[in-house]
Design a protein around this motif. Structure first.
Motif, PDB file in Angstrom:
ATOM      1  N   THR A   1       0.853  -1.193   0.000  1.00 18.61           N
ATOM      2  CA  THR A   1       0.000   0.000   0.000  1.00 18.61           C
ATOM      3  C   THR A   1       0.886   1.239   0.000  1.00 18.61           C
ATOM      4  N   GLY A   2       1.925   1.229   0.812  1.00 19.23           N
ATOM      5  CA  GLY A   2       2.871   2.346   0.839  1.00 19.23           C
ATOM      6  C   GLY A   2       3.556   2.546  -0.499  1.00 19.23           C
ATOM      7  N   LEU A   3       3.970   1.444  -1.130  1.00 17.70           N
ATOM      8  CA  LEU A   3       4.616   1.545  -2.442  1.00 17.70           C
ATOM      9  C   LEU A   3       3.668   2.143  -3.480  1.00 17.70           C
ATOM     10  N   ALA A   4       2.436   1.673  -3.505  1.00 16.01           N
ATOM     11  CA  ALA A   4       1.459   2.180  -4.473  1.00 16.01           C
ATOM     12  C   ALA A   4       1.145   3.651  -4.210  1.00 16.01           C
ATOM     13  N   TYR A   5       0.985   4.008  -2.945  1.00 12.16           N
ATOM     14  CA  TYR A   5       0.676   5.389  -2.575  1.00 12.16           C
ATOM     15  C   TYR A   5       1.791   6.335  -3.003  1.00 12.16           C
ATOM     16  N   HIS A   6       3.020   5.988  -2.660  1.00  8.46           N
ATOM     17  CA  HIS A   6       4.135   6.862  -3.012  1.00  8.46           C
ATOM     18  C   HIS A   6       4.374   6.902  -4.519  1.00  8.46           C
ATOM     19  N   GLY A   7       4.119   5.794  -5.203  1.00  7.80           N
ATOM     20  CA  GLY A   7       4.212   5.781  -6.663  1.00  7.80           C
ATOM     21  C   GLY A   7       3.192   6.708  -7.294  1.00  7.80           C
ATOM     22  N   MET A   8       1.975   6.702  -6.758  1.00 13.40           N
ATOM     23  CA  MET A   8       0.924   7.573  -7.290  1.00 13.40           C
ATOM     24  C   MET A   8       1.243   9.038  -6.999  1.00 13.40           C
ATOM     25  N   ARG A   9       1.751   9.315  -5.823  1.00 15.42           N
ATOM     26  CA  ARG A   9       2.113  10.702  -5.466  1.00 15.42           C
ATOM     27  C   ARG A   9       3.250  11.212  -6.346  1.00 15.42           C
TER      28      ARG A   9
ATOM     29  N   THR B   1       3.699  10.465  -9.484  1.00 14.23           N
ATOM     30  CA  THR B   1       3.237  10.710 -10.853  1.00 14.23           C
ATOM     31  C   THR B   1       2.067  11.683 -10.936  1.00 14.23           C
ATOM     32  N   CYS B   2       1.355  11.876  -9.830  1.00 11.63           N
ATOM     33  CA  CYS B   2       0.185  12.770  -9.827  1.00 11.63           C
ATOM     34  C   CYS B   2       0.345  13.802  -8.725  1.00 11.63           C
ATOM     35  N   ALA B   3       0.779  14.980  -9.107  1.00  9.04           N
ATOM     36  CA  ALA B   3       0.996  16.048  -8.121  1.00  9.04           C
ATOM     37  C   ALA B   3      -0.300  16.312  -7.360  1.00  9.04           C
ATOM     38  N   GLY B   4      -0.193  16.421  -6.048  1.00  3.59           N
ATOM     39  CA  GLY B   4      -1.356  16.725  -5.228  1.00  3.59           C
ATOM     40  C   GLY B   4      -2.214  15.536  -4.868  1.00  3.59           C
TER      41      GLY B   4
ATOM     42  N   TYR C   1      -5.836   5.107  -8.691  1.00  6.17           N
ATOM     43  CA  TYR C   1      -6.176   5.750  -9.966  1.00  6.17           C
ATOM     44  C   TYR C   1      -7.663   6.117  -9.986  1.00  6.17           C
ATOM     45  N   ALA C   2      -8.519   5.187  -9.545  1.00  3.04           N
ATOM     46  CA  ALA C   2      -9.973   5.410  -9.570  1.00  3.04           C
ATOM     47  C   ALA C   2     -10.393   6.562  -8.664  1.00  3.04           C
ATOM     48  N   VAL C   3      -9.824   6.627  -7.462  1.00  2.00           N
ATOM     49  CA  VAL C   3     -10.209   7.726  -6.570  1.00  2.00           C
ATOM     50  C   VAL C   3      -9.644   9.051  -7.080  1.00  2.00           C
ATOM     51  N   HIS C   4      -8.463   9.013  -7.685  1.00  2.00           N
ATOM     52  CA  HIS C   4      -7.880  10.238  -8.255  1.00  2.00           C
ATOM     53  C   HIS C   4      -8.741  10.748  -9.411  1.00  2.00           C
ATOM     54  N   GLN C   5      -9.189   9.836 -10.273  1.00  2.00           N
ATOM     55  CA  GLN C   5     -10.043  10.235 -11.393  1.00  2.00           C
ATOM     56  C   GLN C   5     -11.347  10.836 -10.878  1.00  2.00           C
TER      57      GLN C   5
END
Length: 164
Positions: free
Chosen positions: A12-20, A22-25, A61-65
């Protein structure tokens, strides 16, 4: 032997930091409902971790979208739940993101199927996840979803049969 809660939290930490990265904010509330009654389970940790990572990447990705179109007050949330019934461990990864239309749910575990825009996904993540959970570990993976509301992936991993 692997402690599922620790593996799930690590990925979960890896996915979270990976998303942060690539997606500012990007931000998300992560709710942990992890059972403290789980026994260690024999499995290939890197592979099951990869399965978690694929599902978590999709959840984030889904929650960001959804944040791009949601009403004020929307809080992107991913809920992690684990349970042990003595025969198997159940892992639920639920998001309150975009969900999926009913007509594509049966296709999501097929190789090269993606609902992401061209160039954003390969369509291999959930196909690989299915193979890791079902073929390699003799588990199950199910999805419950409602378009524009949520997706919930439930993985069940059996404890290996006692050898005699």
């Amino acid at each position: 032997s692997v402690h599922i809660n620790a593996l799930l939290e690590e990925y979960t930490g890896l996915a979270y930091h990976g998303m942060r990265a690539t997606c500012a904010g990007f931000n998300v509330r992560i709710e942990n409902n992890l059972s403290d009654q789980l026994q260690p389970i024999v499995l290939v940790a890197q592979n099951v971790g990869r399965a978690f990572l694929n599902i978590l990447n999709n959840a984030f990705y889904a929650v960001h979208q959804k944040t791009k179109t949601a009403a004020a007050g929307y809080v992107p949330t991913v809920e992690l739940t684990t349970r042990d019934d003595g025969r198997c461990i159940s892992i639920s990864i639920r998001d309150n993101g975009t969900g999926m239309p009913e007509n594509i749910v049966e296709k999501i575990f097929m190789p090269f199927f993606t609902k992401k825009p061209t160039g954003s996904g390969t369509g291999l993540g959930l196909a690989i996840t299915h193979d890791i959970i079902v073929v390699e570990h003799r588990g199950e993976i199910k999805v419950e979803t409602r378009e524009n509301e949520f997706s919930n992936f439930v993985i069940t991993l059996p404890y290996p049969a006692e050898e005699s």
